[in-house]
Design an enzyme around this catalytic site. Structure first.
Site, PDB file in Angstrom:
ATOM      1  N   ASP A 180      62.205  -5.943  43.757  1.00 33.70           N
ATOM      2  CA  ASP A 180      61.089  -7.041  43.149  1.00 33.70           C
ATOM      3  C   ASP A 180      61.513  -7.722  41.936  1.00 33.70           C
ATOM      4  O   ASP A 180      60.709  -7.728  41.217  1.00 33.70           O
ATOM      5  CB  ASP A 180      59.631  -6.272  43.086  1.00 33.70           C
ATOM      6  CG  ASP A 180      59.137  -5.561  44.240  1.00 33.70           C
ATOM      7  OD1 ASP A 180      59.838  -5.811  45.444  1.00 33.70           O
ATOM      8  OD2 ASP A 180      58.233  -5.147  44.345  1.00 33.70           O
ATOM      9  N   LYS A 211      58.041  -7.447  51.416  1.00 35.93           N
ATOM     10  CA  LYS A 211      57.333  -6.206  51.717  1.00 35.93           C
ATOM     11  C   LYS A 211      56.027  -6.563  51.067  1.00 35.93           C
ATOM     12  O   LYS A 211      55.840  -6.939  50.131  1.00 35.93           O
ATOM     13  CB  LYS A 211      58.046  -5.047  50.949  1.00 35.93           C
ATOM     14  CG  LYS A 211      58.278  -5.211  49.468  1.00 35.93           C
ATOM     15  CD  LYS A 211      58.829  -4.095  48.984  1.00 35.93           C
ATOM     16  CE  LYS A 211      58.768  -3.756  47.655  1.00 35.93           C
ATOM     17  NZ  LYS A 211      57.580  -3.921  46.671  1.00 35.93           N
ATOM     18  N   CYS A 233      56.479  -0.032  42.269  1.00 38.09           N
ATOM     19  CA  CYS A 233      57.417  -0.032  43.493  1.00 38.09           C
ATOM     20  C   CYS A 233      58.594   0.401  43.478  1.00 38.09           C
ATOM     21  O   CYS A 233      58.925   0.825  44.638  1.00 38.09           O
ATOM     22  CB  CYS A 233      57.641  -1.622  43.543  1.00 38.09           C
ATOM     23  SG  CYS A 233      56.143  -2.575  44.209  1.00 38.09           S
TER      24      CYS A 233
HETATM   25  C1  C5J Z   1      55.863  -3.860  41.546  1.00 35.01           C
HETATM   26  C2  C5J Z   1      53.337  -4.071  41.114  1.00 35.01           C
HETATM   27  N1  C5J Z   1      57.019  -4.535  42.066  1.00 35.01           N
HETATM   28  N2  C5J Z   1      53.543  -3.242  39.960  1.00 35.01           N
HETATM   29  N3  C5J Z   1      54.581  -4.175  41.967  1.00 35.01           N
HETATM   30  O1  C5J Z   1      55.980  -2.822  41.032  1.00 35.01           O
HETATM   31  O2  C5J Z   1      52.466  -4.418  41.230  1.00 35.01           O
END
Ligand code: C5J
Length: 229
Positions: free
Chosen positions: A24, A129, A162
């Site tokens: 991400d 995702k 994540c």
């Molecule tokens: C991720 C989030 N990528 N913190 N998403 O960690 O909402």
């Protein structure tokens, strides 16, 4: 096998059966105006790791390892976004709302893209995702199985959401997982530190952690002394 000086003890991996999973590293989390900022976070801590993640991806590419990028994202209709996720809390903008980089956390919008410096190249795997874990409602498990992958090296954001969720999913599926500790970040320094402690505690109950320099040194030993900048 390549052996990395890691905690809680050395991490050994067969490079041909190993994938780097970059979680991400999207504008929505790393740049102002995206999902991360709408939740009230200062994104500058995350922006700061981009050069380190770029160095890690460069190493993986040079060594010919499988590279996987993930994006937390939703279909434009939000059919894959549970109302509980969209309606939680009091963000300044909700998932699907129009923001300065397009609709928040929606697939194909400018803000949902991986930051330019870390953009995937041809042949790399990109997993969209809808959840925090990259195995939930995606083809990731099948893709890794077809490639014969047994070991995963993790980077990306955020450490305790994540990244940790995906690492736990992977651990339960039998993968040996290493988290590169300076190639991951959280909006909350204490959460990052706690996550690193949690995953490596109890003999590596979720996996291993090591700085990028330790991975680079291990690869250099294997490659006969070539060093990575
Ligand atoms: C991720 C989030 N990528 N913190 N998403 O960690 O909402």
């Amino acid at each position: 096998m390549i052996t990395v000086d890691a905690r809680p003890f050395a991490y050994a991996f067969p490079p041909e059966k190993t994938a780097l999973v970059v979680i991400d590293m999207q504008r929505d989390f790393v740049e102002p105006g995206g999902f991360g900022e709408t939740l009230g976070n200062d994104v500058s801590r995350l922006t700061a790791i981009v050069p380190t993640v770029a160095r890690l991806i460069g190493l993986a590419r040079a060594e010919g390892w499988t590279v996987v990028h993930t994006r937390e994202s939703h279909d434009a209709t939000l059919c894959d976004c549970p109302p509980a996720k969209r309606e939680r809390g009091a963000p300044t903008l909700r998932i699907g709302d129009a923001g300065p980089m397009g609709r928040i956390l929606v697939r194909g919008e400018p803000g949902n893209a991986i930051v330019d410096a870390l953009a995937p190249i041809d042949g790399e795997i990109v997993i969209d995702k809808p959840g925090k874990g990259a195995f939930y409602a995606t083809a990731l498990g099948d893709v890794l199985r077809l490639k014969g992958i047994t070991h995963l090296i993790f980077a990306g954001v955020t450490t305790e959401v994540c990244v940790q969720t995906t690492m736990r999913e992977a651990n339960d599926r039998g993968y040996d997982c290493l988290l590169i500790e300076d190639a991951t970040e959280s909006y909350f320094p204490a959460f990052k530190a706690a996550t690193l402690d949690m995953i490596t505690a109890q003999g590596g109950i979720v996996g291993w952690a090591a700085p990028l320099a330790a991975l680079e040194a291990a690869v250099a030993r294997e490659d006969g002394g070539v060093t990575w900048k």
